[in-house]
Design a protein around this motif. Sequence first.
Motif, short mmCIF file in Angstrom:
data_model
loop_
_atom_site.label_atom_id
_atom_site.label_comp_id
_atom_site.label_asym_id
_atom_site.label_seq_id
_atom_site.Cartn_x
_atom_site.Cartn_y
_atom_site.Cartn_z
N TYR A 26 3.18 1.31 5.61
CA TYR A 26 1.84 1.36 5.02
C TYR A 26 1.80 0.60 3.69
O TYR A 26 2.82 0.41 3.01
CB TYR A 26 1.39 2.82 4.82
CG TYR A 26 2.32 3.64 3.95
CD1 TYR A 26 2.18 3.68 2.57
CD2 TYR A 26 3.36 4.37 4.53
CE1 TYR A 26 3.03 4.42 1.77
CE2 TYR A 26 4.21 5.11 3.75
CZ TYR A 26 4.06 5.14 2.38
OH TYR A 26 4.92 5.87 1.61
N HIS A 54 -4.65 7.80 4.17
CA HIS A 54 -4.33 6.54 3.50
C HIS A 54 -5.59 5.69 3.43
O HIS A 54 -6.49 5.83 4.26
CB HIS A 54 -3.22 5.79 4.26
CG HIS A 54 -2.70 4.60 3.55
ND1 HIS A 54 -3.11 3.31 3.83
CD2 HIS A 54 -1.78 4.48 2.56
CE1 HIS A 54 -2.47 2.46 3.05
NE2 HIS A 54 -1.65 3.13 2.26
N GLN A 81 -5.68 -6.72 6.91
CA GLN A 81 -4.38 -6.21 7.30
C GLN A 81 -3.34 -7.32 7.35
O GLN A 81 -3.68 -8.51 7.35
CB GLN A 81 -4.47 -5.52 8.67
CG GLN A 81 -5.30 -4.25 8.67
CD GLN A 81 -5.22 -3.52 10.01
OE1 GLN A 81 -4.43 -3.86 10.88
NE2 GLN A 81 -6.06 -2.51 10.18
N PRO A 116 -2.35 0.22 7.67
CA PRO A 116 -2.29 1.65 7.99
C PRO A 116 -0.88 2.09 8.35
O PRO A 116 -0.08 1.30 8.87
CB PRO A 116 -3.23 1.77 9.19
CG PRO A 116 -3.21 0.42 9.82
CD PRO A 116 -3.04 -0.56 8.71
N ALA A 171 -6.13 2.71 4.17
CA ALA A 171 -6.33 1.82 5.31
C ALA A 171 -6.82 2.55 6.56
O ALA A 171 -7.10 1.92 7.57
CB ALA A 171 -5.04 1.07 5.63
N LEU A 172 -6.92 3.88 6.49
CA LEU A 172 -7.35 4.67 7.63
C LEU A 172 -8.80 5.10 7.45
O LEU A 172 -9.18 5.56 6.38
CB LEU A 172 -6.48 5.92 7.77
CG LEU A 172 -4.98 5.70 8.05
CD1 LEU A 172 -4.23 7.02 7.95
CD2 LEU A 172 -4.79 5.07 9.43
#
Length: 434
Positions: free
Chosen positions: A325, A388, A197, A298, A390-391
């Motif tokens: 995001y 998404h 991240q 995210p 990243a989730l």
Amino acid sequence: FILLPKGPTKDPTAAPPLRTVDIVLDCTYVGEGRRGAPDLGAFGGSFSKDPATLVLRGVSVRDDGILGDATDYKVPQEKTDSSSHIVFEVSAPLVSIPHAESLLHADCNEEEVNCEISPYNFHEHGKGPCWFMGTLRLSSGISIALVLRGPYCSSEQVEKPDAILHPKLRIPLSKKGTVLTTVEFQSSSRNTSLQTQLGSLVTLDCRFALAPSSPLSSLEWRRQHRGSGRSLFRYQAGSTGARAEPKVNVDLPQLLGSGDASLNLQGVSVGDEGTYICLVSTPQHQIQHIIQLQVAEPPRVRVIPAQVSFERDVTTTLTCNIHGYYPLDVSVSWTQKTAEDEAEITLPSTRLSSHLQNHDGTYSISSYLSISSATVQAPATYSCRVSHVALEEPISVSAYLKATEKTRSEELVGGLIATVIFIIVLFMALRRKK
């Protein structure tokens, strides 16, 4: 009194003892093309692939009690197609084999091991030993590279009357019909790809070990992205320090002391995404590891307004703001659930804004849902569902349509008006009687 057990007791916290085993891997030998093979032109010369076996002899592993009565590997005596199958026996008296336990237990852990062996500096066989490169890739992401020193391939060795030559490689074989090699240089990485991240500290793993005859010449880290590349870190043996770009660091004492060439990248941004290459070099050889770094941030989701109450014959628009995001692809949907619905109903009539790119490289988008008092009966829940990469699971944020007191007030007003009218009519009727 206390009865003590006879013999030494085992400390449950002690590390398992070491044990030497043979690790046997099915491989592919990728060699120079056969004569008469088609030329691949500018994209490279022709090559051939043949089945091979890689036998790592006497590797030290932790005996955690599940090894059982493991025996040494014995080369099959039955005749095989010796022109195609090649057995490489590898010893590592000076250089340890990295991630040996992962290789040994790959089958039990349902991991796939991709093993390839190819010639290294094959065109120099006339002067000294044959060199081979063994590459091992585990499905968990571990990658291992071994530089293998083979038998001497000089014309004197090959032309000896008692020399046993491999019919394909034309190099001396052992009496068992195998290619005897030793590890002179190994390098490994725990990851072939990483996801992180924004703002985080990430370590790109790269380690190596060298035989005394192969000293470290240089270490370089490079980054490539969208057709361009640049050097991030470089250390040259004999220099007083290293050249490094901002935000990156390699611990030099660890590099020179234990062979830890890992790159630390601080404050990750969208611009740091790309392909990272760890290049470890000796005066004779070079090993590289490729690590893909992906940034995945995210989204933050908010629905406005969070609570709605209707006036009669009014249309209200709910806005779902998805912000911050990365990467670009995002999925947005709306659902409705009323007291009469057993489950959420997906609503098709929604609108999306265009993507906006923020100053930090992330993206934002908005989704709109219009609801009308003519078609909706309160109470109801409207949820914006966002998916998404990243989730781990989609985010769902809801707005609530509450039952208003408008209907009750209308009834009171109506009753009051009816009462007033009744009183007026009654009063007028009484006056006429008089």
